[in-house]
Design a protein around this motif. Structure first.
Motif, PDB file in Angstrom:
ATOM      1  N   ILE A 157       0.826  -1.199   0.000  1.00 37.22           N
ATOM      2  CA  ILE A 157       0.000   0.000   0.000  1.00 37.22           C
ATOM      3  C   ILE A 157       0.867   1.259   0.000  1.00 37.22           C
ATOM      4  N   CYS A 158       1.969   1.243   0.740  1.00 37.35           N
ATOM      5  CA  CYS A 158       2.856   2.410   0.762  1.00 37.35           C
ATOM      6  C   CYS A 158       3.523   2.609  -0.594  1.00 37.35           C
ATOM      7  N   LEU A 159       3.896   1.511  -1.241  1.00 34.42           N
ATOM      8  CA  LEU A 159       4.498   1.595  -2.569  1.00 34.42           C
ATOM      9  C   LEU A 159       3.528   2.227  -3.558  1.00 34.42           C
ATOM     10  N   MET A 160       2.250   1.863  -3.470  1.00 28.34           N
ATOM     11  CA  MET A 160       1.240   2.421  -4.370  1.00 28.34           C
ATOM     12  C   MET A 160       0.970   3.892  -4.068  1.00 28.34           C
ATOM     13  N   MET A 161       1.099   4.284  -2.817  1.00 29.89           N
ATOM     14  CA  MET A 161       0.805   5.658  -2.423  1.00 29.89           C
ATOM     15  C   MET A 161       1.828   6.653  -2.964  1.00 29.89           C
ATOM     16  N   ILE A 162       3.051   6.184  -3.235  1.00 28.17           N
ATOM     17  CA  ILE A 162       4.100   7.110  -3.664  1.00 28.17           C
ATOM     18  C   ILE A 162       4.485   6.881  -5.126  1.00 28.17           C
TER      19      ILE A 162
END
Length: 223
Positions: A157-162
């Motif tokens: 999810i963090c990878l997708m957010m940035i």
């Protein structure tokens, strides 16, 4: 009012920012526990999702970073400093903010308007910092993410957010991020960790002093 500028007095005692909590954790014998990390990011993301979900028009915070997230002595998280916030339909560039947290579409030479996706990007950078304890240096962000690779759901999810500017459409909404964090908490709650079970019920309160910081944290609330 002072010089024509309205001020609001907040009547609750706020003990510091999440940045201070991270710094204090680094000065102690161990970094924030998984419970503490999830407690902070879940409350923080919930507040941003609330702003983004306001009807009839959402609000963009425009300056999301750990310094602007305050913590009370009973471990309640308050998203603050909405001075740059504005209605989506009348959004304007918020000027000079914390560049380490800014989405690429808001950086020169583009310097575009702040938006819901740019808020999600800033939130993602903040979450990575909280989960890893490593400061937001853009050139080292891939290294930060590798520290999270064993937490598969949180890593994804963090990878997708940035995502980069050309993949803005791939960024999740703040509500989608919140749903992912809730699933993480629910899965951990099923594993039988008492502190996580309390958090799954919306109970974030800590008791007693567990760290060398004025924010009160309880060792009994740590898994």
């Amino acid at each position: 009012m002072e010089d024509g500028i309205p001020f609001q007095i907040v009547s609750e005692l706020l003990e510091g920012s999440v940045s201070e909590v991270i710094d204090a954790a680094h000065s102690s014998t161990s970094y924030l526990s998984h419970y503490e990390q999830l407690s902070i990011v879940l409350q923080m993301t919930s507040a941003i999702a609330y702003l983004h979900g306001l009807k009839p028009r959402p609000y963009v915070h425009a300056d999301i970073r750990p310094t602007n997230v305050l913590v009370t002595r009973d471990m309640k998280v308050k998203v603050a400093d909405l001075g740059a916030a504005h209605l989506v339909e009348s959004s304007k560039s918020a000027g000079t903010l914390s560049r380490q947290y800014l989405a690429p579409e808001r950086m020169p030479p583009t310097s575009g308007h702040s938006s819901l996706p740019s808020d999600v990007y800033s939130l993602g950078v903040s979450l990575i910092e909280i989960f890893t304890g490593v400061g937001p240096i853009p050139e080292e962000r891939n290294g930060q993410l590798t520290l999270m690779i064993n937490r598969r759901r949180l890593y994804r999810i963090c990878l997708m957010m940035i995502t980069d500017e050309d993949k803005i459409a791939d960024r999740p909404t703040s509500a989608g991020c919140l749903a992912t964090l809730i699933r993480e908490v629910e899965e951990l709650a099923r594993s039988g960790v008492p502190a996580i079970k309390r958090m799954a019920k919306g109970q974030f309160v800590g008791e007693g002093a567990g760290r060398r910081h004025k924010v009160v944290l309880s060792d009994t609330y740590h898994p």
